[in-house]
Design a protein around this motif. Sequence first.
Motif, PDB file in Angstrom:
ATOM      1  N   GLU A  36       0.858  -1.173   0.000  1.00  0.00           N
ATOM      2  CA  GLU A  36       0.000   0.000   0.000  1.00  0.00           C
ATOM      3  C   GLU A  36       0.903   1.234   0.000  1.00  0.00           C
ATOM      4  N   VAL A  37       0.742   2.072  -1.004  1.00  0.00           N
ATOM      5  CA  VAL A  37       1.579   3.256  -1.152  1.00  0.00           C
ATOM      6  C   VAL A  37       0.700   4.487  -1.341  1.00  0.00           C
ATOM      7  N   GLU A  38       1.297   5.661  -1.129  1.00  0.00           N
ATOM      8  CA  GLU A  38       0.569   6.909  -1.347  1.00  0.00           C
ATOM      9  C   GLU A  38       0.252   7.074  -2.825  1.00  0.00           C
ATOM     10  N   ASP A  39      -0.896   7.646  -3.099  1.00  0.00           N
ATOM     11  CA  ASP A  39      -1.298   7.897  -4.475  1.00  0.00           C
ATOM     12  C   ASP A  39      -0.854   9.300  -4.865  1.00  0.00           C
ATOM     13  N   ASN A  40       0.245   9.374  -5.611  1.00  0.00           N
ATOM     14  CA  ASN A  40       0.730  10.659  -6.109  1.00  0.00           C
ATOM     15  C   ASN A  40       1.273  10.465  -7.526  1.00  0.00           C
ATOM     16  N   PRO A  41       1.528  11.531  -8.248  1.00  0.00           N
ATOM     17  CA  PRO A  41       1.948  11.412  -9.645  1.00  0.00           C
ATOM     18  C   PRO A  41       3.225  10.589  -9.859  1.00  0.00           C
ATOM     19  N   SER A  42       4.172  10.654  -8.955  1.00  0.00           N
ATOM     20  CA  SER A  42       5.405   9.894  -9.145  1.00  0.00           C
ATOM     21  C   SER A  42       5.159   8.389  -9.027  1.00  0.00           C
ATOM     22  N   ILE A  43       4.332   7.990  -8.080  1.00  0.00           N
ATOM     23  CA  ILE A  43       3.974   6.575  -7.930  1.00  0.00           C
ATOM     24  C   ILE A  43       3.180   6.111  -9.146  1.00  0.00           C
ATOM     25  N   ARG A  44       2.264   6.939  -9.630  1.00  0.00           N
ATOM     26  CA  ARG A  44       1.486   6.592 -10.823  1.00  0.00           C
ATOM     27  C   ARG A  44       2.404   6.384 -12.028  1.00  0.00           C
ATOM     28  N   GLY A  45       3.440   7.196 -12.148  1.00  0.00           N
ATOM     29  CA  GLY A  45       4.405   7.030 -13.230  1.00  0.00           C
ATOM     30  C   GLY A  45       5.178   5.731 -13.108  1.00  0.00           C
ATOM     31  N   MET A  46       5.522   5.353 -11.882  1.00  0.00           N
ATOM     32  CA  MET A  46       6.225   4.090 -11.656  1.00  0.00           C
ATOM     33  C   MET A  46       5.335   2.909 -12.020  1.00  0.00           C
ATOM     34  N   ILE A  47       4.064   3.005 -11.661  1.00  0.00           N
ATOM     35  CA  ILE A  47       3.113   1.937 -11.993  1.00  0.00           C
ATOM     36  C   ILE A  47       2.961   1.831 -13.510  1.00  0.00           C
ATOM     37  N   ARG A  48       2.897   2.960 -14.187  1.00  0.00           N
ATOM     38  CA  ARG A  48       2.763   2.965 -15.642  1.00  0.00           C
ATOM     39  C   ARG A  48       3.968   2.307 -16.305  1.00  0.00           C
ATOM     40  N   LYS A  49       5.142   2.471 -15.720  1.00  0.00           N
ATOM     41  CA  LYS A  49       6.360   1.894 -16.294  1.00  0.00           C
ATOM     42  C   LYS A  49       6.357   0.367 -16.221  1.00  0.00           C
ATOM     43  N   VAL A  50       5.779  -0.190 -15.152  1.00  0.00           N
ATOM     44  CA  VAL A  50       5.754  -1.654 -14.990  1.00  0.00           C
ATOM     45  C   VAL A  50       4.322  -2.182 -14.998  1.00  0.00           C
ATOM     46  N   HIS A  51       3.443  -1.552 -15.774  1.00  0.00           N
ATOM     47  CA  HIS A  51       2.033  -1.927 -15.783  1.00  0.00           C
ATOM     48  C   HIS A  51       1.799  -3.384 -16.202  1.00  0.00           C
ATOM     49  N   HIS A  52       2.729  -3.966 -16.951  1.00  0.00           N
ATOM     50  CA  HIS A  52       2.601  -5.349 -17.397  1.00  0.00           C
ATOM     51  C   HIS A  52       3.001  -6.345 -16.296  1.00  0.00           C
ATOM     52  N   LEU A  53       3.580  -5.864 -15.197  1.00  0.00           N
ATOM     53  CA  LEU A  53       4.021  -6.735 -14.109  1.00  0.00           C
ATOM     54  C   LEU A  53       3.169  -6.589 -12.844  1.00  0.00           C
ATOM     55  N   VAL A  54       2.366  -5.539 -12.777  1.00  0.00           N
ATOM     56  CA  VAL A  54       1.587  -5.268 -11.563  1.00  0.00           C
ATOM     57  C   VAL A  54       0.126  -4.998 -11.911  1.00  0.00           C
ATOM     58  N   THR A  55      -0.696  -5.020 -10.876  1.00  0.00           N
ATOM     59  CA  THR A  55      -2.089  -4.605 -11.003  1.00  0.00           C
ATOM     60  C   THR A  55      -2.445  -3.757  -9.805  1.00  0.00           C
ATOM     61  N   VAL A  56      -3.383  -2.842  -9.992  1.00  0.00           N
ATOM     62  CA  VAL A  56      -3.838  -1.981  -8.908  1.00  0.00           C
ATOM     63  C   VAL A  56      -5.118  -2.591  -8.352  1.00  0.00           C
ATOM     64  N   ILE A  57      -5.146  -2.794  -7.032  1.00  0.00           N
ATOM     65  CA  ILE A  57      -6.292  -3.399  -6.351  1.00  0.00           C
ATOM     66  C   ILE A  57      -7.159  -2.287  -5.797  1.00  0.00           C
ATOM     67  N   ASP A  58      -8.459  -2.421  -5.959  1.00  0.00           N
ATOM     68  CA  ASP A  58      -9.390  -1.418  -5.419  1.00  0.00           C
ATOM     69  C   ASP A  58      -9.568  -1.552  -3.935  1.00  0.00           C
TER      70      ASP A  58
END
Length: 58
Positions: A36-58
Motif C-alpha cells: 500500500e503506497v501513497e497515491d501521487n503522480p510519481s507513484i502513478r508514473g512508476m506503476i505505468r512503467k511496470v504496468h505489465h508486471l503489476v495490477t492496482v487493487i481497489d
Amino acid sequence: MATIKIKQIKSKIGYPVDQKRTLTALGLHKISQVVEVEDNPSIRGMIRKVHHLVTVID
C-alpha cells in the motif's frame, strides 16, 4: 492522503534493470505481494512503467 494497493502479478526475471529497480522502489519483491503506497503522480508514473508486471487493487 489517499493510498492505493499494488500487487505484483508477474516475475521480473528477463526484464530490463530499470524495471526491476522500479518494482523494488515500489516495495515489491515477490509475486502476489501486495503493498500500500501513497497515491501521487510519481507513484502513478512508476506503476505505468511496470504496468505489465503489476495490477492496482481497489
